[in-house]
Design a protein around this motif. Structure first.
Motif, PDB file in Angstrom:
ATOM      1  N   ARG A  31       0.818  -1.209   0.000  1.00  0.00           N
ATOM      2  CA  ARG A  31       0.000   0.000   0.000  1.00  0.00           C
ATOM      3  C   ARG A  31       0.852   1.261   0.000  1.00  0.00           C
ATOM      4  O   ARG A  31       0.353   2.351  -0.301  1.00  0.00           O
ATOM      5  CB  ARG A  31      -0.921   0.008   1.220  1.00  0.00           C
ATOM      6  N   THR A  32       2.127   1.143   0.335  1.00  0.00           N
ATOM      7  CA  THR A  32       2.982   2.324   0.463  1.00  0.00           C
ATOM      8  C   THR A  32       4.236   2.271  -0.402  1.00  0.00           C
ATOM      9  O   THR A  32       4.978   3.245  -0.445  1.00  0.00           O
ATOM     10  CB  THR A  32       3.416   2.495   1.930  1.00  0.00           C
ATOM     11  N   VAL A  33       4.500   1.153  -1.082  1.00  0.00           N
ATOM     12  CA  VAL A  33       5.703   1.071  -1.901  1.00  0.00           C
ATOM     13  C   VAL A  33       5.617   2.094  -3.028  1.00  0.00           C
ATOM     14  O   VAL A  33       4.550   2.321  -3.613  1.00  0.00           O
ATOM     15  CB  VAL A  33       5.874  -0.363  -2.466  1.00  0.00           C
ATOM     16  N   ASP A  34       6.734   2.730  -3.327  1.00  0.00           N
ATOM     17  CA  ASP A  34       6.782   3.799  -4.327  1.00  0.00           C
ATOM     18  C   ASP A  34       6.691   3.211  -5.736  1.00  0.00           C
ATOM     19  O   ASP A  34       7.623   2.564  -6.209  1.00  0.00           O
ATOM     20  CB  ASP A  34       8.083   4.587  -4.160  1.00  0.00           C
ATOM     21  N   LEU A  35       5.584   3.457  -6.422  1.00  0.00           N
ATOM     22  CA  LEU A  35       5.376   2.922  -7.772  1.00  0.00           C
ATOM     23  C   LEU A  35       5.887   3.860  -8.861  1.00  0.00           C
ATOM     24  O   LEU A  35       5.827   3.506 -10.044  1.00  0.00           O
ATOM     25  CB  LEU A  35       3.879   2.653  -8.004  1.00  0.00           C
ATOM     26  N   TYR A  36       6.383   5.044  -8.494  1.00  0.00           N
ATOM     27  CA  TYR A  36       6.873   5.988  -9.493  1.00  0.00           C
ATOM     28  C   TYR A  36       8.393   5.958  -9.644  1.00  0.00           C
ATOM     29  O   TYR A  36       8.923   6.402 -10.655  1.00  0.00           O
ATOM     30  CB  TYR A  36       6.431   7.413  -9.138  1.00  0.00           C
ATOM     31  N   ARG A  37       9.047   5.449  -8.639  1.00  0.00           N
ATOM     32  CA  ARG A  37      10.504   5.422  -8.678  1.00  0.00           C
ATOM     33  C   ARG A  37      11.007   4.503  -9.766  1.00  0.00           C
ATOM     34  O   ARG A  37      10.517   3.392  -9.934  1.00  0.00           O
ATOM     35  CB  ARG A  37      11.049   4.969  -7.323  1.00  0.00           C
ATOM     36  N   ASP A  38      11.987   4.962 -10.535  1.00  0.00           N
ATOM     37  CA  ASP A  38      12.655   4.200 -11.592  1.00  0.00           C
ATOM     38  C   ASP A  38      11.791   3.962 -12.832  1.00  0.00           C
ATOM     39  O   ASP A  38      12.185   3.195 -13.705  1.00  0.00           O
ATOM     40  CB  ASP A  38      13.155   2.835 -11.086  1.00  0.00           C
ATOM     41  N   GLU A  39      10.628   4.606 -12.916  1.00  0.00           N
ATOM     42  CA  GLU A  39       9.861   4.494 -14.154  1.00  0.00           C
ATOM     43  C   GLU A  39      10.661   5.133 -15.286  1.00  0.00           C
ATOM     44  O   GLU A  39      11.247   6.205 -15.119  1.00  0.00           O
ATOM     45  CB  GLU A  39       8.497   5.172 -14.020  1.00  0.00           C
ATOM     46  N   TYR A  40      10.640   4.483 -16.428  1.00  0.00           N
ATOM     47  CA  TYR A  40      11.472   4.943 -17.540  1.00  0.00           C
ATOM     48  C   TYR A  40      10.772   6.072 -18.294  1.00  0.00           C
ATOM     49  O   TYR A  40       9.602   5.964 -18.665  1.00  0.00           O
ATOM     50  CB  TYR A  40      11.763   3.795 -18.499  1.00  0.00           C
ATOM     51  N   ALA A  41      11.486   7.193 -18.516  1.00  0.00           N
ATOM     52  CA  ALA A  41      10.994   8.301 -19.321  1.00  0.00           C
ATOM     53  C   ALA A  41      11.730   8.291 -20.651  1.00  0.00           C
ATOM     54  O   ALA A  41      12.964   8.230 -20.681  1.00  0.00           O
ATOM     55  CB  ALA A  41      11.223   9.623 -18.594  1.00  0.00           C
ATOM     56  N   ASP A  42      10.992   8.330 -21.746  1.00  0.00           N
ATOM     57  CA  ASP A  42      11.601   8.261 -23.078  1.00  0.00           C
ATOM     58  C   ASP A  42      12.631   9.359 -23.274  1.00  0.00           C
ATOM     59  O   ASP A  42      12.420  10.528 -22.916  1.00  0.00           O
ATOM     60  CB  ASP A  42      10.535   8.376 -24.166  1.00  0.00           C
ATOM     61  N   GLU A  43      13.768   8.974 -23.864  1.00  0.00           N
ATOM     62  CA  GLU A  43      14.830   9.916 -24.160  1.00  0.00           C
ATOM     63  C   GLU A  43      14.768  10.316 -25.628  1.00  0.00           C
ATOM     64  O   GLU A  43      14.004   9.764 -26.418  1.00  0.00           O
ATOM     65  CB  GLU A  43      16.188   9.286 -23.833  1.00  0.00           C
ATOM     66  N   GLU A  44      15.606  11.259 -26.004  1.00  0.00           N
ATOM     67  CA  GLU A  44      15.613  11.756 -27.386  1.00  0.00           C
ATOM     68  C   GLU A  44      15.909  10.635 -28.376  1.00  0.00           C
ATOM     69  O   GLU A  44      15.262  10.524 -29.425  1.00  0.00           O
ATOM     70  CB  GLU A  44      16.658  12.861 -27.535  1.00  0.00           C
ATOM     71  N   VAL A  45      16.849   9.778 -28.016  1.00  0.00           N
ATOM     72  CA  VAL A  45      17.202   8.685 -28.912  1.00  0.00           C
ATOM     73  C   VAL A  45      16.024   7.748 -29.126  1.00  0.00           C
ATOM     74  O   VAL A  45      15.828   7.218 -30.227  1.00  0.00           O
ATOM     75  CB  VAL A  45      18.430   7.918 -28.363  1.00  0.00           C
ATOM     76  N   ASP A  46      15.195   7.563 -28.102  1.00  0.00           N
ATOM     77  CA  ASP A  46      14.024   6.697 -28.226  1.00  0.00           C
ATOM     78  C   ASP A  46      12.996   7.301 -29.180  1.00  0.00           C
ATOM     79  O   ASP A  46      12.402   6.599 -30.003  1.00  0.00           O
ATOM     80  CB  ASP A  46      13.380   6.476 -26.854  1.00  0.00           C
ATOM     81  N   VAL A  47      12.774   8.616 -29.050  1.00  0.00           N
ATOM     82  CA  VAL A  47      11.805   9.289 -29.907  1.00  0.00           C
ATOM     83  C   VAL A  47      12.241   9.224 -31.366  1.00  0.00           C
ATOM     84  O   VAL A  47      11.441   8.977 -32.271  1.00  0.00           O
ATOM     85  CB  VAL A  47      11.616  10.754 -29.458  1.00  0.00           C
ATOM     86  N   VAL A  48      13.532   9.441 -31.614  1.00  0.00           N
ATOM     87  CA  VAL A  48      14.053   9.389 -32.977  1.00  0.00           C
ATOM     88  C   VAL A  48      13.895   7.991 -33.566  1.00  0.00           C
ATOM     89  O   VAL A  48      13.440   7.815 -34.706  1.00  0.00           O
ATOM     90  CB  VAL A  48      15.537   9.821 -33.005  1.00  0.00           C
ATOM     91  N   GLU A  49      14.269   6.964 -32.796  1.00  0.00           N
ATOM     92  CA  GLU A  49      14.167   5.592 -33.286  1.00  0.00           C
ATOM     93  C   GLU A  49      12.716   5.213 -33.590  1.00  0.00           C
ATOM     94  O   GLU A  49      12.435   4.557 -34.597  1.00  0.00           O
ATOM     95  CB  GLU A  49      14.769   4.628 -32.269  1.00  0.00           C
ATOM     96  N   ASP A  50      11.793   5.622 -32.728  1.00  0.00           N
ATOM     97  CA  ASP A  50      10.381   5.328 -32.967  1.00  0.00           C
ATOM     98  C   ASP A  50       9.884   6.003 -34.230  1.00  0.00           C
ATOM     99  O   ASP A  50       9.122   5.413 -35.014  1.00  0.00           O
ATOM    100  CB  ASP A  50       9.534   5.790 -31.770  1.00  0.00           C
TER     101      ASP A  50
END
Length: 602
Positions: free
Chosen positions: A561-580
């Protein structure tokens, strides 16, 4: 929309708006930007250098190896063709569901350590500590197992000091893994491509041999299923025993999560790999197992005994009437042994690195957290590779016997890994629901496994672990076999107890009466924040538990109920946007069918 729900969207939008390069929507401009920006990695950290093409083949290389090429001979000799087909099918389905559960977590949190990290974060730090060390030992022993298998393969040509080749292989693998992660990935890609091509040829050849294109010029059909002792050789004990060799053969699929910490664009690549790779593996395995059971009798001479193990693949190539074909197949098996050892060495190194970088308290000596300027955890690599000295023990007890014991140990360790993935997924999903996060925020979700998937994996694997050692107890007790089947369980309990007894968790700052959710609307961690001086780690479960008056504990379960679910979530980087963008333009442009075929195959 609440602040909590809006936070991930705001963080992603802010990360995209801060990109130094604006991507033009025109296809021509996109093609001009095909030079993908390099990924900037800090010294002392792993580098994201594995492409989708390499990760897909790494997954295949981790499963199509000695377990399929050599382990099937042992399975056939112990359980017969029907037992082998049923057990491999059951284990294959369990692994498929497990892989989907792992894909959900690895896509959301692509970190080093993978399912070991998720067990720490969502279930129990003590259990995660035991699991991580157990899996590291599993990978280290796998290297020894693969080098021992190399000696068995070499006996097809010669019996002269085969340990020398194992030593050469060991030096080569350590050298490859010490250069760069891309070097490892490229070697795995081409070795795995060779194995896949060979298996396709084997399936075609196996059908022809069964239909009459063999040295005896006779139709084989299913006659070997009706010989004395078949199709269930050894009764229930023989049937149950095949489960551990099947688990050894399918081991490696869970390492997809271990590669997540070094995979480019994990938000797109991890779900794609999870969806497509296993179907290829399942088709290869089931067809190969069926053809082996049809074409090779369970009592074939030297199929599996104390001193040697013969590959059914080599036998079927010989049945086609060509000694050269048999040698070719044996050569491919030798390269698969090299690939499997390379894969195990890589995975074990990353697990040990993950243990050393655990926060708030490292779970291994911090020297193993050091990396070179190329992102290679060299101390962890040397420690993992040193355990493979076990392979030289085959000179004293027989390669066949040693390989059988190592196969049992690694197989059970794989099963514990799958059990733990199911357990971590169970807790992860429960945390997600209890904390009110909408399912639409999950980057990847295996809808058809909700809600029964984790429970199915945990229960199915538990049953398999219990029954597979039947033959070591009934009708006669075999101490050595029993130990090889069940030694992993007391080892896990020992490590679990050690962590509880000798590790003191940091005291919570809040009192029991003022407990609040770990993620409050006013204090949501921002994925793109750089205010922290140390990189976040998935080994940092945010535990908000009741204060303990004593250091002696029965468990340290994480409060979902209290574990942090937002920590370490991956945010797309510039290289990811370009590849997509590049990929989208390719699959919708003039040559779209060519590109679609390329992406499907590669």
């Amino acid at each position: 929309m609440t602040v909590a729900e809006d936070a991930p969207r705001r963080s992603r939008d802010s990360s995209k708006s801060s990109k130094p390069t604006q991507i033009n929507n025109d296809a021509t401009d996109v093609e001009q930007q095909h030079q993908v920006p390099p990924i900037i990695a800090k010294h002392g950290q792993l580098h994201r250098g594995l492409s989708s093409r390499q990760v897909s083949m790494i997954a295949i290389a981790g499963t199509i190896g000695t377990g399929l090429f050599l382990g099937t001979g042992r399975s056939l000799a112990q359980g017969g063709p029907a037992s082998m087909l049923i057990c491999y099918g059951v284990v294959g389905f369990v692994v498929y569901v497990t892989l989907l559960l792992l894909g959900e977590m690895a896509t959301q949190y692509p970190v080093a350590g993978s399912f070991n990290a998720y067990a720490v974060r969502f279930f129990s730090p003590a259990y995660g500590f035991a699991l991580s060390w157990n899996y590291w030992f599993n990978d280290a022993v796998s290297v020894a197992s693969d080098l021992t298998a190399a000696q068995l393969v070499l006996q097809y040509w010669t019996t002269w000091h085969t340990w020398v080749i194992s030593l050469i292989f060991w030096v080569f693998l350590v050298g490859i893994n010490a250069v760069h992660v891309r070097t490892y990935g490229e070697l795995e890609y081409w070795l795995s491509s060779l194995k896949v091509a060979t298996i396709v040829v084997f399936i075609i050849l196996g059908i022809c041999v069964n239909a009459g294109a063999n040295t005896s010029h006779e139709y084989i059909g299913a006659k070997f299923w009706h010989i004395d002792g078949a199709p269930f050789h050894g009764g229930f004990g023989g049937f149950a025993r095949v489960f551990v060799t099947a688990s050894f053969a399918f081991g490696g699929t869970e390492s997809l999560g271990i590669t997540a910490g070094e995979t480019r664009n994990p938000s797109r690549n991890m779900p794609r790999v999870v969806k497509f790779v296993f179907w290829r593996i399942l088709i290869f395995y089931i067809l190969c197992i069926l053809l082996i059971g049809l074409n090779v009798p369970w009592n074939y001479p030297n199929l599996s005994n104390r001193s040697t193990t013969t590959s059914p693949f080599t036998i079927i190539f010989q049945m086609a009437g060509s000694t050269a074909a048999g040698s070719f197949m044996n050569t491919v098996i030798l390269t698969s042994v090299l690939s499997a050892g390379n894969h195990a060495l890589f995975a074990g190194t990353r697990v040990l690195y993950g243990l050393a970088t655990a926060e708030p308290t490292p779970q291994a000596p911090t020297i193993f957290a050091r990396t070179t300027s190329r992102g290679i955890p060299l101390p962890a690599l040397l420690a993992t590779s040193s355990v493979s000295i076990l392979c030289f023990g085959s000179s004293f007890i027989g390669s066949g016997v040693l390989w059988g014991w190592l196969q049992n140990i690694v197989g059970v360790s794989n099963q514990i890994a799958w059990f733990s993935i199911g357990l971590a997924s169970w807790r992860f999903r429960r945390a997600w629901v209890l904390q009110g996060r909408p399912l639409s925020e999950m980057k990847f979700r295996a809808r058809w496994t909700w809600p029964w998937g984790p429970a199915f994996v945990v229960i199915a694997v538990s049953v398999i672990i219990i029954i597979q050692g039947w033959s070591s107890v009934i009708p006669h007790f075999s101490a050595v076999d029993f130990v090889s089947f069940y030694i992993e369980i007391p080892v896990m309990l020992l490590f679990y107890t050690f962590w509880l007894l000798f590790h003191r968790s940091p005291s919570p700052k809040s009192s029991p009466s003022t407990l609040q959710p770990a993620v409050s609307p006013s204090a949501i961690p921002q994925p793109t924040s750089t205010s922290s001086t140390s990189p976040p780690s998935a080994f940092t479960p945010l535990l908000v538990s009741r204060a303990r008056s004593s250091r002696w504990r029965v468990h340290d379960f994480v409060d979902v109920r209290t574990v942090d679910l937002y920590r370490d979530e991956y945010a797309d980087e510039e290289v990811d946007v370009v590849e997509d963008k590049v990929r989208e333009e390719r699959v919708s442009g003039r040559w779209r069918w060519v590109w679609k075929a390329y992406y499907f195959l590669a």
